[in-house]
Design a protein around this motif. Sequence first.
Motif, PDB file in Angstrom:
ATOM      1  N   PRO A  37     -31.037  27.219 -24.061  1.00  0.00           N
ATOM      2  CA  PRO A  37     -30.875  25.930 -23.370  1.00  0.00           C
ATOM      3  C   PRO A  37     -30.874  24.731 -24.332  1.00  0.00           C
ATOM      4  N   LEU A  38     -31.694  24.780 -25.373  1.00  0.00           N
ATOM      5  CA  LEU A  38     -31.695  23.681 -26.336  1.00  0.00           C
ATOM      6  C   LEU A  38     -30.425  23.687 -27.179  1.00  0.00           C
ATOM      7  N   ALA A  39     -29.927  24.881 -27.526  1.00  0.00           N
ATOM      8  CA  ALA A  39     -28.666  24.967 -28.267  1.00  0.00           C
ATOM      9  C   ALA A  39     -27.522  24.400 -27.426  1.00  0.00           C
ATOM     10  N   TRP A  40     -27.522  24.715 -26.130  1.00  0.00           N
ATOM     11  CA  TRP A  40     -26.496  24.168 -25.236  1.00  0.00           C
ATOM     12  C   TRP A  40     -26.605  22.642 -25.174  1.00  0.00           C
ATOM     13  N   LEU A  41     -27.825  22.155 -25.064  1.00  0.00           N
ATOM     14  CA  LEU A  41     -28.040  20.713 -25.010  1.00  0.00           C
ATOM     15  C   LEU A  41     -27.544  20.057 -26.297  1.00  0.00           C
ATOM     16  N   GLY A  42     -27.780  20.706 -27.428  1.00  0.00           N
ATOM     17  CA  GLY A  42     -27.282  20.184 -28.695  1.00  0.00           C
ATOM     18  C   GLY A  42     -25.762  20.169 -28.746  1.00  0.00           C
ATOM     19  N   ALA A  43     -25.143  21.214 -28.234  1.00  0.00           N
ATOM     20  CA  ALA A  43     -23.677  21.295 -28.256  1.00  0.00           C
ATOM     21  C   ALA A  43     -23.048  20.221 -27.376  1.00  0.00           C
ATOM     22  N   THR A  44     -23.674  19.916 -26.265  1.00  0.00           N
ATOM     23  CA  THR A  44     -23.111  18.939 -25.333  1.00  0.00           C
ATOM     24  C   THR A  44     -23.724  17.543 -25.502  1.00  0.00           C
ATOM     25  N   SER A  45     -24.510  17.345 -26.554  1.00  0.00           N
ATOM     26  CA  SER A  45     -25.269  16.097 -26.684  1.00  0.00           C
ATOM     27  C   SER A  45     -24.374  14.857 -26.780  1.00  0.00           C
ATOM     28  N   PHE A  46     -23.228  14.956 -27.428  1.00  0.00           N
ATOM     29  CA  PHE A  46     -22.370  13.766 -27.528  1.00  0.00           C
ATOM     30  C   PHE A  46     -21.835  13.387 -26.150  1.00  0.00           C
ATOM     31  N   SER A  47     -21.373  14.386 -25.397  1.00  0.00           N
ATOM     32  CA  SER A  47     -20.898  14.105 -24.040  1.00  0.00           C
ATOM     33  C   SER A  47     -22.032  13.557 -23.180  1.00  0.00           C
ATOM     34  N   LEU A  48     -23.224  14.125 -23.332  1.00  0.00           N
ATOM     35  CA  LEU A  48     -24.375  13.638 -22.570  1.00  0.00           C
ATOM     36  C   LEU A  48     -24.697  12.197 -22.953  1.00  0.00           C
ATOM     37  N   TYR A  49     -24.614  11.899 -24.234  1.00  0.00           N
ATOM     38  CA  TYR A  49     -24.844  10.535 -24.709  1.00  0.00           C
ATOM     39  C   TYR A  49     -23.868   9.559 -24.047  1.00  0.00           C
ATOM     40  N   LEU A  50     -22.613   9.986 -23.893  1.00  0.00           N
ATOM     41  CA  LEU A  50     -21.604   9.108 -23.309  1.00  0.00           C
ATOM     42  C   LEU A  50     -21.801   8.869 -21.813  1.00  0.00           C
ATOM     43  N   VAL A  51     -22.309   9.859 -21.095  1.00  0.00           N
ATOM     44  CA  VAL A  51     -22.333   9.745 -19.631  1.00  0.00           C
ATOM     45  C   VAL A  51     -23.677   9.367 -19.032  1.00  0.00           C
ATOM     46  N   HIS A  52     -24.771   9.549 -19.756  1.00  0.00           N
ATOM     47  CA  HIS A  52     -26.066   9.416 -19.079  1.00  0.00           C
ATOM     48  C   HIS A  52     -26.344   8.012 -18.542  1.00  0.00           C
ATOM     49  N   VAL A  53     -26.019   6.965 -19.276  1.00  0.00           N
ATOM     50  CA  VAL A  53     -26.319   5.607 -18.787  1.00  0.00           C
ATOM     51  C   VAL A  53     -25.486   5.257 -17.551  1.00  0.00           C
ATOM     52  N   PRO A  54     -24.157   5.478 -17.574  1.00  0.00           N
ATOM     53  CA  PRO A  54     -23.405   5.185 -16.345  1.00  0.00           C
ATOM     54  C   PRO A  54     -23.874   6.002 -15.142  1.00  0.00           C
ATOM     55  N   VAL A  55     -24.255   7.258 -15.379  1.00  0.00           N
ATOM     56  CA  VAL A  55     -24.729   8.082 -14.261  1.00  0.00           C
ATOM     57  C   VAL A  55     -26.056   7.548 -13.734  1.00  0.00           C
ATOM     58  N   ILE A  56     -26.975   7.214 -14.620  1.00  0.00           N
ATOM     59  CA  ILE A  56     -28.265   6.670 -14.175  1.00  0.00           C
ATOM     60  C   ILE A  56     -28.048   5.385 -13.375  1.00  0.00           C
ATOM     61  N   LEU A  57     -27.218   4.494 -13.885  1.00  0.00           N
ATOM     62  CA  LEU A  57     -26.964   3.240 -13.175  1.00  0.00           C
ATOM     63  C   LEU A  57     -26.282   3.479 -11.830  1.00  0.00           C
ATOM     64  N   ALA A  58     -25.337   4.408 -11.789  1.00  0.00           N
ATOM     65  CA  ALA A  58     -24.659   4.716 -10.522  1.00  0.00           C
ATOM     66  C   ALA A  58     -25.645   5.270  -9.503  1.00  0.00           C
ATOM     67  N   VAL A  59     -26.501   6.190  -9.938  1.00  0.00           N
ATOM     68  CA  VAL A  59     -27.484   6.768  -9.010  1.00  0.00           C
ATOM     69  C   VAL A  59     -28.433   5.684  -8.520  1.00  0.00           C
ATOM     70  N   LEU A  60     -28.915   4.833  -9.422  1.00  0.00           N
ATOM     71  CA  LEU A  60     -29.851   3.782  -9.007  1.00  0.00           C
ATOM     72  C   LEU A  60     -29.218   2.795  -8.029  1.00  0.00           C
ATOM     73  N   HIS A  61     -27.924   2.523  -8.196  1.00  0.00           N
ATOM     74  CA  HIS A  61     -27.258   1.544  -7.327  1.00  0.00           C
ATOM     75  C   HIS A  61     -26.706   2.156  -6.039  1.00  0.00           C
ATOM     76  N   LEU A  62     -26.369   3.443  -6.065  1.00  0.00           N
ATOM     77  CA  LEU A  62     -25.713   4.051  -4.907  1.00  0.00           C
ATOM     78  C   LEU A  62     -26.643   4.901  -4.042  1.00  0.00           C
ATOM     79  N   ALA A  63     -27.821   5.222  -4.562  1.00  0.00           N
ATOM     80  CA  ALA A  63     -28.751   6.055  -3.780  1.00  0.00           C
ATOM     81  C   ALA A  63     -29.239   5.272  -2.561  1.00  0.00           C
ATOM     82  N   PRO A  64     -29.490   5.985  -1.476  1.00  0.00           N
ATOM     83  CA  PRO A  64     -30.041   5.306  -0.290  1.00  0.00           C
ATOM     84  C   PRO A  64     -31.384   4.654  -0.648  1.00  0.00           C
ATOM     85  N   PRO A  65     -31.666   3.485  -0.090  1.00  0.00           N
ATOM     86  CA  PRO A  65     -32.918   2.775  -0.428  1.00  0.00           C
ATOM     87  C   PRO A  65     -34.178   3.596  -0.161  1.00  0.00           C
ATOM     88  N   ALA A  66     -34.110   4.500   0.814  1.00  0.00           N
ATOM     89  CA  ALA A  66     -35.295   5.292   1.143  1.00  0.00           C
ATOM     90  C   ALA A  66     -35.504   6.464   0.180  1.00  0.00           C
TER      91      ALA A  66
END
Length: 137
Positions: free
Chosen positions: A66-95
Amino acid sequence: AAGSRAARARRGRAGLWLLCYLLLTYRWLGPGPALLLDLLNGLGAALLILLVLASRRVQAMLGWAPLAWLGATSFSLYLVHVPVILAVLHLAPPAMPLVAQLIAAIGLSLLLAWALFHAVERPSMRLGRALAARVEA
């Protein structure tokens, strides 16, 4: 005497790991000029590399699939994590609890990073290798 020597060695290694952590995180713990903070981060990164190279146990842990996989995909993860976090925080139901939003953001970030790695990053690496081989020939 040998037991106390081993205990001192363990404490010394633990102290080096703690120093490494502090050097890598000081930017968020305390103020300082940017150059100093960059130097501290650089020293922390160098110490981290040395500590990993000096420990077969840590090297084995980093080889875990699992850590080797995370290392292999780390650049893609670096690119997507902030937009995904912001999208989830803004689009999730308030409850929706914040912990659930965090879990959703992590899962979606990993899924999107995996897709981006397979759709863009890996084909780009293959293309780069093919072009480099062509230039060498």
